[in-house]
Scaffold this motif. Structure first.
Motif, mmCIF file in Angstrom:
data_model
loop_
_atom_site.group_PDB
_atom_site.id
_atom_site.type_symbol
_atom_site.label_atom_id
_atom_site.label_comp_id
_atom_site.label_asym_id
_atom_site.label_seq_id
_atom_site.Cartn_x
_atom_site.Cartn_y
_atom_site.Cartn_z
ATOM 1 N N LEU A 217 0.831 -1.209 0.000
ATOM 2 C CA LEU A 217 0.000 0.000 0.000
ATOM 3 C C LEU A 217 0.868 1.262 0.000
ATOM 4 C CD1 LEU A 217 -2.886 -0.857 2.481
ATOM 5 C CD2 LEU A 217 -3.098 -0.304 0.065
ATOM 6 N N ASN A 219 3.780 1.671 -1.256
ATOM 7 C CA ASN A 219 4.303 1.856 -2.617
ATOM 8 C C ASN A 219 3.208 2.350 -3.563
ATOM 9 O OD1 ASN A 219 6.861 1.138 -1.989
ATOM 10 N ND2 ASN A 219 6.781 -0.917 -2.818
ATOM 11 N N ALA A 220 2.009 1.763 -3.414
ATOM 12 C CA ALA A 220 0.905 2.160 -4.298
ATOM 13 C C ALA A 220 0.626 3.659 -4.141
ATOM 14 C CB ALA A 220 -0.336 1.336 -3.974
ATOM 15 N N GLY A 224 1.812 6.072 -6.908
ATOM 16 C CA GLY A 224 0.489 6.070 -7.551
ATOM 17 C C GLY A 224 0.056 7.420 -8.094
ATOM 18 N N VAL A 229 -6.313 3.880 -5.366
ATOM 19 C CA VAL A 229 -5.637 2.617 -5.017
ATOM 20 C C VAL A 229 -6.724 1.635 -4.594
ATOM 21 C CG1 VAL A 229 -4.093 1.513 -3.352
ATOM 22 C CG2 VAL A 229 -3.503 3.755 -4.279
ATOM 23 N N VAL A 240 -3.209 -5.672 -4.726
ATOM 24 C CA VAL A 240 -3.119 -4.218 -4.493
ATOM 25 C C VAL A 240 -2.866 -3.575 -5.854
ATOM 26 C CG1 VAL A 240 -1.844 -2.378 -3.323
ATOM 27 C CG2 VAL A 240 -2.185 -4.565 -2.165
ATOM 28 N N GLU A 241 -3.779 -2.685 -6.250
ATOM 29 C CA GLU A 241 -3.683 -2.092 -7.593
ATOM 30 C C GLU A 241 -3.568 -0.573 -7.504
ATOM 31 O OE1 GLU A 241 -6.868 -3.272 -10.151
ATOM 32 O OE2 GLU A 241 -6.109 -2.078 -11.832
ATOM 33 N N ASP A 242 -2.653 -0.014 -8.291
ATOM 34 C CA ASP A 242 -2.586 1.453 -8.376
ATOM 35 C C ASP A 242 -2.612 1.867 -9.842
ATOM 36 O OD1 ASP A 242 0.189 2.189 -9.474
ATOM 37 O OD2 ASP A 242 0.687 0.754 -7.900
ATOM 38 N N SER A 293 2.565 -5.001 -14.490
ATOM 39 C CA SER A 293 2.658 -3.549 -14.524
ATOM 40 C C SER A 293 2.830 -3.062 -15.944
ATOM 41 C CB SER A 293 3.852 -3.102 -13.674
ATOM 42 O OG SER A 293 3.841 -1.713 -13.564
ATOM 43 N N GLY A 298 -0.030 1.787 -14.496
ATOM 44 C CA GLY A 298 -0.134 1.367 -13.099
ATOM 45 C C GLY A 298 0.307 -0.072 -12.889
ATOM 46 N N SER A 299 0.148 -0.537 -11.648
ATOM 47 C CA SER A 299 0.668 -1.864 -11.300
ATOM 48 C C SER A 299 -0.338 -2.634 -10.448
ATOM 49 C CB SER A 299 1.949 -1.743 -10.474
ATOM 50 O OG SER A 299 2.805 -0.792 -11.035
#
Ligand code: ADP
Length: 306
Positions: A217, A219-220, A224, A229, A240-242, A293, A298-299
């Motif tokens: 989180l 890092n997101a 981001g 997020v 976990v997606e950003d 990613s 995003g990742s």
């Protein structure tokens, strides 16, 4: 140092192999000689002096000599072959230890380098301030605030190092039944995160898993670019997606390495240790951590429990 250890290990291999080989050679020699003696005694007893195949003493001695020579040649061959094979195997045995020591050395080097930057800045600022006879209160406060920043950086690094030490190398941590939904809620805290959480119970350490999700989180949010997020949990997975800058194909294979930071993120605070701690935590749970990613899009970081 490793060359010396390799030679020593080879010598030990040789000592063991040659001890076994000499032991069996002696048994073979004694067996063969007593068999020859037995044949000779039997022939004498049966008074077969005129028999064409009688073994006379000379032939007997000659045969013994030939047995000794054959056994010596065999042992020399075993010594030569096991010397080469032993040296090769000693190299193979020591290789993982050598690699591990090199990694440790590199790690200590990187950690010291990261500590040196805030320490140098702290030292310089304090020295300059001590030399300044007209330092006023507001300047002193500014200086202390800057010092505190450096101390915080060092504290963050030491916390990371402690965590690495706690989770690295498959160390045992107490495991219980843990609901991933609860883990994510603990890690999210008061952050503004879109969630889609289904109850999913796995065997794990709640604190360690909360740390893992917190790293993802952090890092997101950090990378981001202020965009949304999202965190999902379902049947043994956390995602976990950003929608930030994403990770380049060049960086992607390295982001879980210790102290690895992409060129883009060098300006931000961080030491390149977060994801390696996350991976160590996933490893001790037998879980897999993967990332998808796209640069500019995003990742998605996904942790899958088996
Ligand atoms: P750091 O402290 O630098 O964030 P990490 O180990 O957590 O260290 O991450 C390593 C590198 O992976 C970062 O420097 C960054 O380049 C990249 N990275 C990690 N998470 C993301 C993300 N969500 N989006 C873009 N890049 C990321």
């Amino acid at each position: 140092m490793f060359k010396e250890a390799r030679v020593k290990l080879t010598v030990w291999y040789l000592v063991i192999i040659m001890a076994i080989s000499i032991f069996f050679s002696l048994i073979i020699y004694h067996g063969a000689v007593s068999e020859l003696n037995r044949i000779q005694r039997a022939q004498i007893l049966r008074r077969l002096d005129s028999a064409p195949f009688i073994i006379d003493v000379e032939v007997l001695e000659e045969t013994k000599r030939r047995i000794v020579l054959s056994l010596l040649a065999l042992n020399a061959a075993i010594l030569g072959i096991s010397g080469v094979a032993g040296y090769f195997l000693a190299g193979k045995t020591l290789d993982p230890i050598r690699k591990n020591m090199e990694e440790q050395k590199e790690f200590v080097g990187n950690a010291s380098h990261e500590l040196r930057t805030p320490l140098t800045s702290l030292k310089t600022e304090i020295e300059v301030a001590l030399r300044d006879k007209k330092l006023n209160l507001s300047e002193t406060k500014k200086l202390l605030a800057s010092n505190l920043e450096d101390v915080n950086k060092m504290q963050k690094l030491s916390n990371y190092l402690l965590e690495l030490n706690r989770y690295e190398g498959g160390k045992e941590v107490p495991m219980t039944k843990v609901d991933l939904k609860k883990v994510v809620m603990r890690a999210t805290g008061k952050r503004n995160v879109r969630t889609n959480l289904k109850k999913s119970v796995v065997t794990g350490n709640e604190d360690a898993l909360t740390e893992l999700v917190t790293i993802l989180l952090d890092n997101a949010f950090k990378y981001g670019k202020g965009k949304s997020v999202e965190v999902k949990t379902k049947s043994g997975t956390i995602e976990v997606e950003d929608h930030g800058g994403g990770i380049s194909e060049h960086d992607l294979p390295h982001i879980f390495d210790r102290f690895y930071r992409s060129d883009k993120s060098r300006g931000t605070d961080g030491y390149g240790l977060g994801l390696s701690i996350a991976k160590s935590i996933a490893d001790i749970h037998g879980a897999k951590i993967e990332v998808k990613s796209k640069e500019g899009k995003g990742s998605i970081f996904k942790v899958t429990f088996s």
